[in-house]
Design an enzyme around this catalytic site. Structure first.
Site, PDB file in Angstrom:
ATOM      1  N   HIS A 161      39.321 -46.385 -18.365  1.00  0.00           N
ATOM      2  CA  HIS A 161      39.099 -47.287 -19.504  1.00  0.00           C
ATOM      3  C   HIS A 161      38.158 -46.657 -20.532  1.00  0.00           C
ATOM      4  CE1 HIS A 161      40.055 -50.720 -16.457  1.00  0.00           C
ATOM      5  NE2 HIS A 161      41.112 -49.978 -16.736  1.00  0.00           N
ATOM      6  N   HIS A 196      47.581 -53.611 -20.869  1.00  0.00           N
ATOM      7  CA  HIS A 196      46.591 -52.898 -20.071  1.00  0.00           C
ATOM      8  C   HIS A 196      47.201 -51.646 -19.437  1.00  0.00           C
ATOM      9  CE1 HIS A 196      42.848 -52.218 -18.043  1.00  0.00           C
ATOM     10  NE2 HIS A 196      43.583 -51.808 -17.027  1.00  0.00           N
ATOM     11  N   ASP A 251      45.724 -47.964 -19.773  1.00  0.00           N
ATOM     12  CA  ASP A 251      45.489 -47.029 -18.663  1.00  0.00           C
ATOM     13  C   ASP A 251      46.157 -45.684 -18.929  1.00  0.00           C
ATOM     14  OD1 ASP A 251      43.928 -48.644 -17.003  1.00  0.00           O
ATOM     15  OD2 ASP A 251      45.634 -49.365 -15.826  1.00  0.00           O
ATOM     16  N   HIS A 271      48.461 -44.862 -12.342  1.00  0.00           N
ATOM     17  CA  HIS A 271      47.601 -43.686 -12.436  1.00  0.00           C
ATOM     18  C   HIS A 271      48.215 -42.459 -11.762  1.00  0.00           C
ATOM     19  CE1 HIS A 271      44.683 -46.397 -14.014  1.00  0.00           C
ATOM     20  NE2 HIS A 271      44.575 -47.069 -12.887  1.00  0.00           N
TER      21      HIS A 271
HETATM   22 ZN    ZN Z   1      43.003 -50.124 -15.915  1.00  0.00          ZN
END
Ligand code: ZN
Length: 313
Positions: free
Chosen positions: A77, A244, A248, A271
């Site tokens: 973030h 969001h 990311d 991720h």
């Molecule tokens: Zn996040």
């Protein structure tokens, strides 16, 4: 042009997974420096580079290749806030192994950066132009791919990231959501920065038992139970969840160390895929070329040894 902070700025918060109070300081850095995390308690620097990512299971963790204790978790973030505000050079001092989660979005970090102010430096920011399609996929139908950036009417490449991201959750409160956005400093602030991280209520107890999410609360995450959002004030914006996910991705892809000029297509990615995508892109010199500037100093050093554990989880 490259940018850094005008002045240092401090902040204190709680680590999402450790639950521990942690102090950070964002400090200016010279042109060519890149973003570097500094474990103040250990006296060790950890550059924000994709090949130092050591774990991607719930957040993105950077770690020193040979000193396992020298790690910084949940960098995505802050990395998104730095990339989204055009900051290319900074030192991020941190007192422990995890950055504070603050409000669960990038908005608090953007606020800090705005309070410190930023200045343009005297060197152009390097742009890494993607030249051909690179794709990574998960076993569950998830994928992420980078393609060459779009071109304008004059056939010049459009700088930055042009993204199309989709997610699909069985919880009706989330469901299927998609967003298409050309990420610029203005669109990042308006469309992405305030979107909070989220969790399914059913998964929280398992995370706690695994020693994770100890600092999580309705103050720093959206929690979903079936069709319900449990936060009393609801969502901050429509499609907050997929926004969001793109936030990311902006943070994870900023670990390229330079501004990416590319088209991103991601479907249910996270991720792990974001990091695999960068590794695959940069593994093959024919996939990309550098325009305008030079690589930051730390990327001119030899790459860290490849890591298996966690990085492709
Ligand atoms: Zn996040």
């Amino acid at each position: 042009m490259q940018r850094t902070l005008k002045a240092p700025i401090d902040c204190v918060g709680t680590g999402l997974h450790s639950g521990k109070r942690v102090a950070i300081a964002l400090r200016p850095a010279p042109a060519g420096h890149g973003i570097v995390f500094r474990r103040r308690d250990l006296g060790i620097d950890i550059p924000a580079r994709f090949d130092w990512v050591a774990d991607t299971r719930l957040c993105t963790v950077l770690a020193h290749p040979t000193i396992a204790a020298a790690r910084v978790a949940t960098v995505e973030h802050l990395m998104a806030a730095l990339a989204g505000t055009g900051i290319t050079n900074a030192i991020v001092e941190v007192d422990g192994p995890e950055l504070p989660i603050l409000d669960g979005s990038a908005a608090s970090f953007v606020f800090l950066i705005d309070c410190a102010g930023s200045v343009e430096q005297d060197q152009p920011a390097a742009c890494l132009e993607v030249l051909r399609r690179v794709r990574v996929a998960g076993a569950d139908g998830s994928y992420a791919e980078l393609l060459p950036p779009p071109r304008n009417a004059a056939a010049e490449i459009v700088p930055g990231l042009s993204a199309r991201v989709a997610i699909e959750f069985s919880a009706p409160a989330i469901g299927a959501q998609a967003i298409a956005l050309h990420v610029t400093p203005a669109s990042f602030r308006k469309e992405l920065a305030a979107a909070r991280t989220f969790a399914l209520f059913a998964n929280i107890e398992a995370m706690r038992q695994a020693g994770l999410a100890k600092g999580g609360s309705l103050d720093n995450a959206v929690v979903v139970d079936g069709a319900r959002v449990l936060n009393p004030s609801g969502l901050r914006m429509e499609r907050e969840f997929v926004r969001h996910k793109l936030l990311d991705a902006v943070g994870d892809l900023a670990l390229a160390g330079v501004v990416l000029c590319a088209t991103l297509h991601a479907h249910r990615a996270g991720h792990a895929l974001n990091n695999r995508l960068l590794r695959q892109l940069l593994a093959e010199p024919a996939n990309w070329r550098l325009r305008d500037g030079a690589l930051p100093d730390f990327l001119q050093q030899p790459a860290a040894p490849p890591r298996a554990a966690g990085a492709s989880a």
